[in-house]
Write a protein that holds these residues in place. Structure first.
Motif, PDB file in Angstrom:
ATOM      1  N   ALA A 132      26.835  25.324 -65.373  1.00 15.58           N
ATOM      2  CA  ALA A 132      28.134  25.587 -64.767  1.00 15.58           C
ATOM      3  C   ALA A 132      29.271  25.195 -65.699  1.00 15.58           C
ATOM      4  CB  ALA A 132      28.254  24.831 -63.446  1.00 15.58           C
ATOM      5  N   SER A 133      28.954  24.420 -66.731  1.00 21.00           N
ATOM      6  CA  SER A 133      29.944  24.023 -67.725  1.00 21.00           C
ATOM      7  C   SER A 133      29.208  23.638 -69.001  1.00 21.00           C
ATOM      8  CB  SER A 133      30.770  22.829 -67.221  1.00 21.00           C
ATOM      9  OG  SER A 133      30.006  21.638 -67.299  1.00 21.00           O
ATOM     10  N   PRO A 134      29.934  23.516 -70.126  1.00 16.89           N
ATOM     11  CA  PRO A 134      29.281  23.104 -71.375  1.00 16.89           C
ATOM     12  C   PRO A 134      28.610  21.731 -71.296  1.00 16.89           C
ATOM     13  CG  PRO A 134      31.423  24.079 -71.824  1.00 16.89           C
ATOM     14  CD  PRO A 134      31.338  23.899 -70.341  1.00 16.89           C
ATOM     15  N   GLN A 135      29.028  20.904 -70.335  1.00 20.04           N
ATOM     16  CA  GLN A 135      28.405  19.594 -70.199  1.00 20.04           C
ATOM     17  C   GLN A 135      26.901  19.705 -69.975  1.00 20.04           C
ATOM     18  OE1 GLN A 135      29.562  16.574 -70.692  1.00 20.04           O
ATOM     19  NE2 GLN A 135      27.584  15.649 -70.161  1.00 20.04           N
ATOM     20  N   ARG A 136      26.479  20.786 -69.345  1.00 22.34           N
ATOM     21  CA  ARG A 136      25.059  20.958 -69.075  1.00 22.34           C
ATOM     22  C   ARG A 136      24.246  20.972 -70.364  1.00 22.34           C
ATOM     23  NH1 ARG A 136      20.676  19.524 -66.967  1.00 22.34           N
ATOM     24  NH2 ARG A 136      19.050  21.136 -66.882  1.00 22.34           N
ATOM     25  N   ALA A 137      24.824  21.510 -71.435  1.00 17.08           N
ATOM     26  CA  ALA A 137      24.117  21.561 -72.716  1.00 17.08           C
ATOM     27  C   ALA A 137      23.830  20.167 -73.250  1.00 17.08           C
ATOM     28  CB  ALA A 137      24.935  22.359 -73.725  1.00 17.08           C
ATOM     29  N   LEU A 138      24.698  19.210 -72.907  1.00 17.37           N
ATOM     30  CA  LEU A 138      24.539  17.840 -73.402  1.00 17.37           C
ATOM     31  C   LEU A 138      23.728  16.960 -72.468  1.00 17.37           C
ATOM     32  CD1 LEU A 138      28.200  17.260 -74.659  1.00 17.37           C
ATOM     33  CD2 LEU A 138      26.171  17.741 -76.038  1.00 17.37           C
ATOM     34  N   ASP A 139      23.559  17.401 -71.230  1.00 14.85           N
ATOM     35  CA  ASP A 139      22.839  16.571 -70.269  1.00 14.85           C
ATOM     36  C   ASP A 139      21.410  16.292 -70.719  1.00 14.85           C
ATOM     37  OD1 ASP A 139      25.040  16.403 -68.650  1.00 14.85           O
ATOM     38  OD2 ASP A 139      24.375  17.951 -67.233  1.00 14.85           O
ATOM     39  N   HIS A 140      20.806  17.232 -71.447  1.00 15.05           N
ATOM     40  CA  HIS A 140      19.429  17.042 -71.897  1.00 15.05           C
ATOM     41  C   HIS A 140      19.290  15.832 -72.815  1.00 15.05           C
ATOM     42  CE1 HIS A 140      17.992  20.902 -70.316  1.00 15.05           C
ATOM     43  NE2 HIS A 140      19.104  21.451 -70.776  1.00 15.05           N
ATOM     44  N   THR A 141      20.371  15.464 -73.496  1.00 15.72           N
ATOM     45  CA  THR A 141      20.283  14.386 -74.480  1.00 15.72           C
ATOM     46  C   THR A 141      20.154  13.014 -73.828  1.00 15.72           C
ATOM     47  OG1 THR A 141      22.699  14.173 -74.622  1.00 15.72           O
ATOM     48  CG2 THR A 141      21.623  15.726 -76.128  1.00 15.72           C
ATOM     49  N   THR A 142      20.373  12.952 -72.522  1.00 15.37           N
ATOM     50  CA  THR A 142      20.195  11.681 -71.804  1.00 15.37           C
ATOM     51  C   THR A 142      18.915  11.692 -70.965  1.00 15.37           C
ATOM     52  OG1 THR A 142      21.563  12.481 -69.969  1.00 15.37           O
ATOM     53  CG2 THR A 142      22.674  11.252 -71.729  1.00 15.37           C
ATOM     54  N   GLY A 143      18.101  12.705 -71.192  1.00 16.58           N
ATOM     55  CA  GLY A 143      16.842  12.833 -70.457  1.00 16.58           C
ATOM     56  C   GLY A 143      16.625  14.257 -70.006  1.00 16.58           C
ATOM     57  N   SER A 144      15.536  14.863 -70.446  1.00 20.06           N
ATOM     58  CA  SER A 144      15.273  16.264 -70.124  1.00 20.06           C
ATOM     59  C   SER A 144      13.973  16.402 -69.355  1.00 20.06           C
ATOM     60  CB  SER A 144      15.214  17.101 -71.409  1.00 20.06           C
ATOM     61  OG  SER A 144      14.868  18.436 -71.115  1.00 20.06           O
ATOM     62  N   HIS A 145      13.939  17.345 -68.413  1.00 25.80           N
ATOM     63  CA  HIS A 145      12.721  17.637 -67.663  1.00 25.80           C
ATOM     64  C   HIS A 145      11.708  18.376 -68.534  1.00 25.80           C
ATOM     65  CE1 HIS A 145      15.090  21.324 -67.503  1.00 25.80           C
ATOM     66  NE2 HIS A 145      13.959  21.968 -67.316  1.00 25.80           N
ATOM     67  N   ASN A 146      12.167  18.916 -69.667  1.00 25.70           N
ATOM     68  CA  ASN A 146      11.305  19.688 -70.561  1.00 25.70           C
ATOM     69  C   ASN A 146      10.766  18.747 -71.645  1.00 25.70           C
ATOM     70  OD1 ASN A 146      10.662  21.374 -72.994  1.00 25.70           O
ATOM     71  ND2 ASN A 146      11.194  23.033 -71.587  1.00 25.70           N
ATOM     72  N   GLU A 147       9.466  18.495 -71.622  1.00 23.94           N
ATOM     73  CA  GLU A 147       8.879  17.508 -72.531  1.00 23.94           C
ATOM     74  C   GLU A 147       9.064  17.893 -73.997  1.00 23.94           C
ATOM     75  OE1 GLU A 147       4.827  16.869 -71.510  1.00 23.94           O
ATOM     76  OE2 GLU A 147       5.276  16.005 -69.535  1.00 23.94           O
ATOM     77  N   ASP A 148       8.873  19.172 -74.327  1.00 25.14           N
ATOM     78  CA  ASP A 148       9.016  19.598 -75.720  1.00 25.14           C
ATOM     79  C   ASP A 148      10.446  19.401 -76.200  1.00 25.14           C
ATOM     80  OD1 ASP A 148       6.337  20.409 -76.027  1.00 25.14           O
ATOM     81  OD2 ASP A 148       6.769  22.326 -75.052  1.00 25.14           O
ATOM     82  N   LEU A 149      11.401  19.755 -75.343  1.00 29.50           N
ATOM     83  CA  LEU A 149      12.799  19.587 -75.724  1.00 29.50           C
ATOM     84  C   LEU A 149      13.150  18.111 -75.850  1.00 29.50           C
ATOM     85  CD1 LEU A 149      15.501  20.913 -76.331  1.00 29.50           C
ATOM     86  CD2 LEU A 149      15.973  20.945 -73.870  1.00 29.50           C
TER      87      LEU A 149
END
Length: 278
Positions: free
Chosen positions: A42-59
């Protein structure tokens, strides 16, 4: 110690507060220049949210390693548009034999697919290409004709719209005109060897695929000399006989001779036409 976010090699600037809610976006994660993940938010912040923990193990493993790059596109006017862009990108980046993304789903929206193939069959291009032998055995015998979507048709014959393929046009181009007269006697003498399915093969040699597949009216085939393939249209929903539409073909080659624009492979997987040349 700096966080992995700032150790990473990326081009994206941290968004301002206004940008965090400025609109829908699509984003990419790259590893050494190669796109490995496509997402949307919904915003560019979503792109950075993964850097604090991602549901995708490979990522998550990639991010912990610190060698990644983030890129973002947008804003898009609504979530639906962003979802369509995401799905198109995922499909473009995961063709058969290419690099696999970390994405676990294909996204929601139209996918890139071969010309003339409906969207619901787009994922079939990811399956292994079919050999002529395999096509013959699984269909019980097939006629494969060259389909150029009307580029080489006589004036006045219908041309196909590759984005919105009209079944009537595909049927017309699949059915006629082919030099089948020389096979009439063989089919008449041995009806059990008649092919069951007619298929149109489109695309260049290195990426040929099935644009349509329709059962043949075997009772009519070979009953008299003809240059048309009698089709059993009542048994051909979506022109997808034997679930072949959209599948890649491994070894279908046509010569420039008109009589060789048809390939007949029998139920044993043996190519019966064109005849081998000495």
């Amino acid at each position: 110690m700096e966080s992995s976010l700032f150790m990473a090699h990326h081009e994206m600037q941290l968004p301002s507060q206004a940008e965090r809610t400025s609109g829908c976006c699509v984003y990419l994660y790259r590893y050494r220049g190669t796109i490995v993940y496509v997402g949307r938010g919904a915003s560019p912040q979503r792109a950075l949210d993964h850097t604090t923990g991602s549901h995708n193990e490979d990522l998550e493993k990639l991010i912990l390693g610190g060698e990644y790059e983030i890129q973002v596109a947008g804003p898009y006017p609504d979530p639906e548009t962003a979802a369509q862009v995401e799905a198109a990108l995922i499909s473009a980046l995961t063709p058969a034999g290419r690099h696999e993304l970390y994405n676990k789903t294909a996204g929601n929206g139209p996918k890139f697919r071969p010309l003339g193939v409906p969207a619901e069959f787009a994922s079939r291009q990811l399956d292994d290409p079919l050999t002529l032998a395999w096509v013959g055995r699984m269909t019980g015998g097939a006629l494969i004709v060259r389909n150029a979507f009307g580029a080489d048709l006589a004036p006045g014959r219908p041309r196909l719209d590759p984005l919105q393929p009209d079944s009537a046009v595909l049927i017309d181009n699949l059915r006629r005109y082919w030099q089948l007269n020389r096979l009439h006697e063989e089919w008449s003498a041995d009806p059990d060897r008649k092919p069951n399915v007619a298929m149109s093969a489109a695309g260049p040699i290195g990426h040929r695929y099935v644009a349509a597949a329709v059962p043949i009216d075997r009772a009519a085939l070979g009953s008299e000399p003809t240059d048309e393939i009698p089709l059993d249209l009542a048994s051909a929903p979506n022109l997808d006989a034997c679930a072949l539409r959209g599948r890649l073909l491994a070894d279908v080659r046509f010569s420039n001779l008109k009589q060789d624009l048809v390939i007949w492979v029998d139920g044993s997987g043996t190519v019966r036409w064109p005849r081998p040349r000495s």
